[in-house]
Enzyme design. Structure first.
Site, short mmCIF file in Angstrom:
data_model
loop_
_atom_site.label_atom_id
_atom_site.label_comp_id
_atom_site.label_asym_id
_atom_site.label_seq_id
_atom_site.Cartn_x
_atom_site.Cartn_y
_atom_site.Cartn_z
N CYS A 26 14.24 31.01 20.69
CA CYS A 26 14.68 29.70 21.13
C CYS A 26 16.20 29.76 21.23
CB CYS A 26 14.19 28.61 20.19
SG CYS A 26 14.59 28.86 18.45
N HIS A 538 30.33 72.72 11.21
CA HIS A 538 30.20 74.10 11.68
C HIS A 538 31.07 74.26 12.92
CE1 HIS A 538 28.37 77.78 13.25
NE2 HIS A 538 27.78 77.95 12.08
#
Length: 616
Positions: A26, A538
């Site tokens: 709503c 890494h």
């Protein structure tokens, strides 16, 4: 507010897309129909940024968002397959008849509320323009704008057919075709000329279906039941064509012969009952509505009364119901503003001001849940003010000429008889709530409790954010792990995360914590945050083959580090000249301990930017 992120979190914590039967909204709330309420994590949802309140009412799980609910709704629709779902699985626990009725009504009408409100505002402005002599009903400008404002209401059965079909799990296009037949020119001509019409020898009671509500809802409900049967009866090879054929051939005559007259009679009886209550004592009716409206808002069932307003407009051409609830809305805005004037606490003022403004435009949930209900007395004062204002408006005889969410922008739809007294009723309710709240509605101990609660929430949120964010250790373009040219990382075998193509040879700590591992070749490093998040950085792909050449790590195992601290350097140019891919994954190695790892959607990152968010 990050709409996409909030939408994703909401879907996750209501039990996932598979737990959602249907979703609607709503003006301020998302409304979920769920298979199992037990799968919902109400606590987490209530703490999500942008969520005002959560509740389970009338068979629906409701999340109060505020004025941005439409954006969140469409973000959910965009990321899921929920739009147009025909999933009819119901929750295991039984629902009361009242809950089912409210669920059906809200599901059918709430998708139209925004458009109805917009059309209502335009219609109200046209009424004012004509009354002030700025336009006449014969002007082309008026005719075109009036068509724009009135078309939705005139063809309301067509729109209701569509939303009702989606609610009942029927084919919406067949439903619209059935509704459209009621407006077909030949039938309209027969009605206007009062011609006798029959179907297979059975007399048809012709009537005007424009603006009607109940007949089409009954018809589409029955259509949904018949469609289910037909889809089981017809073979798969022909049901795609024969089911619509049968529905059109059956439902249009049934609607004209049975459902239309029954629905019309029900509409007339509803109008008679409302008129009796209103005519018996408009003052009492207005007072009762003014007193109770915001209580209905708390329980989320106020939209279940929308058909009363629509039916009044259909039967009488005007609606006094909407007029009588308007002072209650302005009263809550006045109470919130009274708190703003009275309080000396900046945190309370910061909530009260926008809540009062939203209330003036018809959205009272921020005022109720953020301010008045929290302090209790302002809410009660607002209800008393709504009672007084509602009584005044009831006596005024004011009514709306179109559907609209009561607020400053929709006041023109009430222009006409009783308008001056209507405005007086609103002003009285607003000022009474403001002044009474300022004088009597705020207690210092309650105010201090709210401030303490807000501070606790802020500290908790900051703590959670600090502990859950993994900042970028590198600077450069960002890749998804699945695009990394390494099967171990792209398959997320080590863990989820992202990859960065560094453009600077500096590696920084992504959070405050400790160094848990340094690869012998110095191309990788493992870290654990103070809150337990484990990350692997890494540098490059297969760079272990360089055996430490071009890498300079400045920390060792066991060292404590602070977020942003330089961990080491590496020579990008030398590494790439050796033929190695410099793409550097950043992964969470203990992701199984968390609910989710949310990646940044930015295409580039700088060291220190948010890269990953860990959902606990």
């Amino acid at each position: 507010m990050d709409h996409a992120r909030l939408a994703k979190d909401i879907v996750k914590y209501v039990g996932g897309e598979e737990n959602i039967i249907s979703i609607g909204h709503c003006t301020t709330r998302l409304r979920f129909k769920l298979k199992s309420i037990d799968l919902v994590d109400k606590i987490i949802i209530s703490k999500l940024p942008g969520v005002i309140k959560v509740m389970y009412i009338a068979g629906q799980f409701q999340i109060v968002i505020g004025t941005e609910v439409n954006d969140i709704y469409y973000a959910i629709i965009k990321m899921t397959q929920l739009e147009g779902t025909k999933n009819k699985e119901s929750r295991k626990e039984d629902e009361s008849l009242l809950n089912k009725a409210i669920d059906v009504i809200s599901g059918i009408f709430t998708p139209l509320l925004g458009t109805l409100a917009g059309a209502g505002i335009l219609k109200g402005l046209l009424i004012v323009a004509v009354s002030l002599g700025m336009l006449t009903e014969a002007d082309g400008t008026y005719i075109i704008w009036h068509a724009a404002a009135d078309s939705l209401f005139y063809f309301l059965p067509v729109h209701l057919a569509f939303t009702a079909a989606k609610k009942f799990g029927a084919d919406p296009h067949v439903a619209v075709a059935i509704a459209g037949a009621l407006f077909y020119p030949d039938l309209m001509d027969a009605y206007n000329q009062e011609s006798a019409l029959s179907f297979l020898g059975i007399p048809v009671v012709l009537m005007r279906y424009a603006t009607s509500v109940i007949p089409i809802i009954i018809a589409i409900y029955v259509m949904a039941k018949i469609e289910t049967v037909l889809n089981k009866v017809y073979p798969k090879t022909i049901k795609k064509f024969f089911t619509p054929l049968s529905l059109l051939a059956i439902m249009v005559p049934l609607t004209l012969l049975i459902f239309g007259p029954i629905g019309n009679a029900a509409s007339e009886w509803l109008a008679i009952i409302y008129s009796y209550a209103y005519d018996t004592s408009a003052l009492v009716a207005g007072a009762l509505l003014g007193a109770s409206w915001q209580i209905l808002v708390i329980f989320g069932i106020h939209w279940g009364l929308v058909p009363i307003a629509l039916n009044n407009l259909s039967q009488f051409g005007q609606d006094s119901f909407t007029a009588m609830i308007t002072p209650a809305i302005f009263a809550q805005a006045g109470a919130a503003l009274g708190v703003w004037f009275k309080t000396k606490q900046r945190k309370v003022k910061a909530i009260a001001a926008p809540a009062a403004i939203a209330g003036l435009f018809g959205v009272t949930e921020p005022a109720i849940y953020g301010i008045t209900l929290r302090f209790k007395k302002p809410f009660i004062i607002g209800c008393i003010a709504g009672t007084i204002g509602g009584a005044i408006v009831g006596v005024s005889g004011a009514s709306s000429k179109s559907v609209g969410l009561p607020g400053l922008t929709t006041l023109p739809i009430f222009f006409g008889d009783g308008f001056v007294l209507f405005i007086i009723g609103i002003v009285v309710a607003f000022l009474f709530a403001l002044i009474a709240t300022y004088l009597f509605g705020l207690e210092e101990n309650t105010e201090n409790e709210m401030v303490a609660e807000l501070e606790d929430q802020s500290q908790e949120q900051n703590k959670q954010v600090d502990a859950s964010i993994v900042h970028s250790p590198l600077t450069g373009p960002v890749l998804r792990l699945e695009d990394v040219n390494d099967d171990v990382f792209s398959s997320e075998a080590i863990g989820p995360g992202m990859a960065i193509i560094p453009i600077e040879g500096n590696m920084h700590a992504p959070f405050s914590g400790s160094v848990t591992s340094v690869f012998p070749s110095n191309h990788g490093i493992g870290l654990t945050s103070d809150s337990g998040i484990k990350v692997l950085i890494h540098i490059g792909i297969d760079t272990v083959q360089l055996e430490g050449k071009y890498f300079n790590i400045k920390v060792k195992h066991g060292d404590k580090v602070e977020q942003g601290q330089l961990l080491g350097t590496f020579d990008i140019e030398a590494i790439t000249k050796e033929g190695f891919d410099i793409t550097s994954p950043v992964v969470i190695t203990n992701s199984h301990e968390y609910l989710d790892v949310v990646c940044s959607d930015e295409e580039n990152t700088k060291a220190g930017d948010r890269l990953l968010t860990i959902v606990k």
